[in-house]
Design a protein around this motif. Structure first.
Motif, PDB file in Angstrom:
ATOM      1  N   LYS A 165       0.823  -1.226   0.000  1.00  0.00           N
ATOM      2  CA  LYS A 165       0.000   0.000   0.000  1.00  0.00           C
ATOM      3  C   LYS A 165       0.852   1.269   0.000  1.00  0.00           C
ATOM      4  O   LYS A 165       0.333   2.383  -0.103  1.00  0.00           O
ATOM      5  CB  LYS A 165      -0.914   0.013   1.231  1.00  0.00           C
ATOM      6  N   CYS A 166       2.182   1.100   0.182  1.00  0.00           N
ATOM      7  CA  CYS A 166       3.075   2.266   0.240  1.00  0.00           C
ATOM      8  C   CYS A 166       3.191   2.900  -1.141  1.00  0.00           C
ATOM      9  O   CYS A 166       3.428   2.211  -2.130  1.00  0.00           O
ATOM     10  CB  CYS A 166       4.458   1.841   0.744  1.00  0.00           C
ATOM     11  N   THR A 167       3.030   4.233  -1.192  1.00  0.00           N
ATOM     12  CA  THR A 167       3.095   4.943  -2.483  1.00  0.00           C
ATOM     13  C   THR A 167       4.481   5.536  -2.737  1.00  0.00           C
ATOM     14  O   THR A 167       4.660   6.256  -3.724  1.00  0.00           O
ATOM     15  CB  THR A 167       2.075   6.091  -2.487  1.00  0.00           C
ATOM     16  N   ASP A 168       5.428   5.254  -1.825  1.00  0.00           N
ATOM     17  CA  ASP A 168       6.786   5.777  -1.988  1.00  0.00           C
ATOM     18  C   ASP A 168       6.835   7.305  -1.934  1.00  0.00           C
ATOM     19  O   ASP A 168       7.727   7.915  -2.506  1.00  0.00           O
ATOM     20  CB  ASP A 168       7.337   5.327  -3.364  1.00  0.00           C
ATOM     21  N   CYS A 169       5.886   7.909  -1.231  1.00  0.00           N
ATOM     22  CA  CYS A 169       5.815   9.380  -1.218  1.00  0.00           C
ATOM     23  C   CYS A 169       7.006  10.002  -0.476  1.00  0.00           C
ATOM     24  O   CYS A 169       7.305  11.172  -0.654  1.00  0.00           O
ATOM     25  CB  CYS A 169       4.502   9.842  -0.586  1.00  0.00           C
ATOM     26  N   GLY A 170       7.653   9.244   0.414  1.00  0.00           N
ATOM     27  CA  GLY A 170       8.851   9.724   1.109  1.00  0.00           C
ATOM     28  C   GLY A 170       8.586  10.619   2.304  1.00  0.00           C
ATOM     29  O   GLY A 170       9.528  11.104   2.947  1.00  0.00           O
ATOM     30  N   LEU A 171       7.307  10.839   2.643  1.00  0.00           N
ATOM     31  CA  LEU A 171       7.010  11.741   3.772  1.00  0.00           C
ATOM     32  C   LEU A 171       7.610  11.223   5.077  1.00  0.00           C
ATOM     33  O   LEU A 171       8.104  11.993   5.900  1.00  0.00           O
ATOM     34  CB  LEU A 171       5.491  11.889   3.936  1.00  0.00           C
ATOM     35  N   CYS A 172       7.561   9.910   5.274  1.00  0.00           N
ATOM     36  CA  CYS A 172       8.078   9.353   6.535  1.00  0.00           C
ATOM     37  C   CYS A 172       9.567   9.641   6.691  1.00  0.00           C
ATOM     38  O   CYS A 172      10.053   9.884   7.800  1.00  0.00           O
ATOM     39  CB  CYS A 172       7.777   7.856   6.637  1.00  0.00           C
ATOM     40  N   LEU A 173      10.295   9.627   5.555  1.00  0.00           N
ATOM     41  CA  LEU A 173      11.732   9.934   5.628  1.00  0.00           C
ATOM     42  C   LEU A 173      11.970  11.429   5.822  1.00  0.00           C
ATOM     43  O   LEU A 173      12.895  11.834   6.516  1.00  0.00           O
ATOM     44  CB  LEU A 173      12.436   9.460   4.355  1.00  0.00           C
ATOM     45  N   ASP A 174      11.113  12.258   5.213  1.00  0.00           N
ATOM     46  CA  ASP A 174      11.250  13.718   5.357  1.00  0.00           C
ATOM     47  C   ASP A 174      11.247  14.149   6.822  1.00  0.00           C
ATOM     48  O   ASP A 174      11.942  15.086   7.207  1.00  0.00           O
ATOM     49  CB  ASP A 174      10.056  14.434   4.703  1.00  0.00           C
ATOM     50  N   VAL A 175      10.415  13.494   7.631  1.00  0.00           N
ATOM     51  CA  VAL A 175      10.275  13.946   9.028  1.00  0.00           C
ATOM     52  C   VAL A 175      11.165  13.153   9.988  1.00  0.00           C
ATOM     53  O   VAL A 175      11.135  13.400  11.198  1.00  0.00           O
ATOM     54  CB  VAL A 175       8.803  13.842   9.506  1.00  0.00           C
ATOM     55  N   CYS A 176      11.964  12.227   9.461  1.00  0.00           N
ATOM     56  CA  CYS A 176      12.732  11.325  10.330  1.00  0.00           C
ATOM     57  C   CYS A 176      14.051  11.973  10.774  1.00  0.00           C
ATOM     58  O   CYS A 176      14.976  12.133   9.966  1.00  0.00           O
ATOM     59  CB  CYS A 176      13.011  10.028   9.585  1.00  0.00           C
ATOM     60  N   ALA A 177      14.156  12.329  12.045  1.00  0.00           N
ATOM     61  CA  ALA A 177      15.381  12.955  12.548  1.00  0.00           C
ATOM     62  C   ALA A 177      16.544  11.960  12.542  1.00  0.00           C
ATOM     63  O   ALA A 177      17.710  12.354  12.441  1.00  0.00           O
ATOM     64  CB  ALA A 177      15.151  13.470  13.966  1.00  0.00           C
ATOM     65  N   TYR A 178      16.230  10.686  12.633  1.00  0.00           N
ATOM     66  CA  TYR A 178      17.278   9.653  12.694  1.00  0.00           C
ATOM     67  C   TYR A 178      18.022   9.540  11.358  1.00  0.00           C
ATOM     68  O   TYR A 178      19.194   9.219  11.320  1.00  0.00           O
ATOM     69  CB  TYR A 178      16.631   8.307  13.056  1.00  0.00           C
ATOM     70  N   SER A 179      17.299   9.813  10.240  1.00  0.00           N
ATOM     71  CA  SER A 179      17.921   9.603   8.926  1.00  0.00           C
ATOM     72  C   SER A 179      18.749  10.811   8.474  1.00  0.00           C
ATOM     73  O   SER A 179      19.256  10.839   7.371  1.00  0.00           O
ATOM     74  CB  SER A 179      16.852   9.275   7.884  1.00  0.00           C
ATOM     75  N   ASP A 180      18.902  11.838   9.322  1.00  0.00           N
ATOM     76  CA  ASP A 180      19.661  13.034   8.967  1.00  0.00           C
ATOM     77  C   ASP A 180      20.749  13.235  10.030  1.00  0.00           C
ATOM     78  O   ASP A 180      20.482  13.059  11.226  1.00  0.00           O
ATOM     79  CB  ASP A 180      18.678  14.230   8.971  1.00  0.00           C
TER      80      ASP A 180
END
Ligand SMILES: Cc1cc2nc3c(=O)[nH]c(=O)nc-3n(C[C@H](O)[C@H](O)[C@H](O)COP(=O)(O)OP(=O)(O)OC[C@H]3O[C@@H](n4cnc5c(N)ncnc54)[C@H](O)[C@@H]3O)c2cc1C
Ligand code: SF4
Ligand code: SF4
Length: 389
Positions: free
Chosen positions: A44-59
């Motif tokens: 169901k994931c659309t690959d929109c990337g929003l979850c990564l945009d807000v992820c402090a851990y990935s930056d």
């Protein structure tokens, strides 16, 4: 994939789950006793990337709050004696929340849920509802239910660990509603595993089974000796009511929970390897903490350290002057007694303890086994040191 599926051992802040438009990210405890995200229905994931945009851990950077502002530091405490005596340090966290609720904000704090035996973020709309947020809960907090109540039209006060607040800053920037928010974090030692807390509840089960309110700090023996786990009978519904605890165990008398937590034996992996928030590194408007260090070493009632990072934070502190005392100090003095770096876990001891916390062993057995492993690990180093001397 452009989503959080590759992220492991993160902060467990839950902001990815809050933003996901498909509502397919759940936050659950992993086997090490920390919250972590899982994408439940990958198709169901659309690959929109929003979850990564807000992820402090990935930056690797801390999200900015107000780059032009010159930080200011204070020591402070509430003038409400009840609040001052029951809060962990000076009660400034509660007083900020109280003031903002009285001025139309909703406040997201952390309470202890006795039915689920977990700390959790929740949304308070009245000062009465905000009272369970009093006092630090030194375990990871489940954020999703509280964070899901955030919207773009109301005004919110959000409290949390610096990593939770960093992701929250990204979230409100992404939603373009930063002006409606006040964010508060604290100097953060780290959070211990929920497996430790589960063992502790079993160890104290004669009392904990019948307990209602549980608290992690108590100033009966003074603020500097306030590392205390206390449990109160079910008829007590609020920490603000005076009562005698049915269970009372303090670090200065070898409390086992605090021994392992403050001994850095079982913190989250992110707290060892991935914490970028020590001293004055923050995305919040205001940071609070215990004002350890020399300045208030003779104070026994408790003083909150306060670091202000934004104009918004500064005007809030000036408006609070009627309910609280604030004394200006240089930020270096405010942060003097804080950890400047993340602790390094001894790998052998950490793995050993992690395994024991998942086993059937009792907490006293686990601690004594860990003490032996610690001696064994440090024995060669001690000999080398002695020989060198
Ligand atoms: C896990 C943890 C580690 C900490 N490490 C340090 C440290 O190293 N140095 C230091 O000076 N202070 C640390 N603190 C902060 C300290 O314990 C006090 O919260 C601080 O002194 C402010 O106290 P207060 O009297 O204003 O209010 P309190 O009543 O203690 O305010 C507590 C605030 O923290 C929030 N909170 C409570 N538990 C959690 C949780 N589990 N997760 C997220 N938010 C929570 C509540 O919503 C509330 O806003 C830590 C707190 C926690 C929860
Ligand atoms: S990429 Fe978008 S749809 Fe997929 S999990 Fe992340 S936020 Fe949800
Ligand atoms: S020590 Fe760092 S990584 Fe761990 S909970 Fe605190 S802010 Fe987050």
């Amino acid at each position: 994939m452009n989503n959080i599926s590759h992220i492991k051992d993160c902060y467990g802040c839950g902001v990815c789950s809050t933003i996901c438009p498909r509502n397919i990210i759940s936050i659950k405890l992993n086997s090490d006793g920390f919250y972590a995200p899982t994408i439940e229905l990958m198709d169901k994931c659309t690959d929109c990337g929003l979850c990564l945009d807000v992820c402090a851990y990935s930056d690797s950077d801390v999200e900015t709050n107000d780059e032009k502002y010159t930080l200011k530091g204070f020591g402070g405490w509430s003038l409400d004696n009840k609040i001052h005596s029951k809060c962990s340090s000076g009660g400034i966290g509660f007083e900020i929340g109280r003031y903002l609720i009285e001025n139309g904000y909703k406040a997201c704090g952390v309470r202890y849920n006795r039915e689920l035996d977990r700390a959790e973020h929740y949304m308070a709309q009245t000062v009465e509802e905000f009272i369970p947020s009093i006092g630090s809960k030194y375990i990871p907090s489940y954020t999703c239910d509280g964070f899901k109540e955030i919207n773009r039209k109301d005004r919110f006060f959000i409290t949390g660990t610096p990593c939770q607040i960093d992701s929250m800053r990204r979230y409100i920037k992404r939603l373009k509603c930063e002006n409606n928010f006040v964010l508060l974090d604290f100097f953060c030692h780290g959070v211990p595993s929920m497996n430790l807390w589960d063992k502790y509840l079993k160890f104290s089960q004669a009392e904990s089974k019948g307990a209602g309110v549980i608290s992690w700090r108590d100033k009966k023996h003074g603020w500097h000796d306030s590392w205390v786990v206390s449990m109160y009978d079910k008829h007590k519904t609020s920490l603000l009511e005076d009562d005698t605890p049915i269970f009372y165990s303090r670090l200065s008398k070898n409390d086992l929970f605090y021994k392992l937590f403050l001994g850095n034996a079982c913190l989250g992996k992110a707290c060892y390897d991935h914490c970028k928030y020590k001293l004055a590194n923050s995305s919040a408007d205001i940071r609070i903490g215990d004002f350890w260090g020399k300045t208030y070493s003779n104070n026994n009632d408790g003083v909150s350290s306060v670091v202000v990072f934004t104009e918004k934070g500064e005007s809030l502190i000036s408006e609070l002057n009627r309910n609280c005392v604030f004394i200006a100090h240089p930020v270096e003095i405010v942060a003097e007694g804080q950890m400047s770096k993340s602790p390094r876990p001894g790998k052998i001891l950490y793995n050993h303890l992690n395994k024991l916390l998942k086993s059937k062993k009792t907490l006293p057995q686990i601690v004594s086994s860990a003490v032996w492993v610690d001696r064994f690990v440090h024995f060669p180093q001690k000999i080398i040191k002695t020989l060198k001397k």
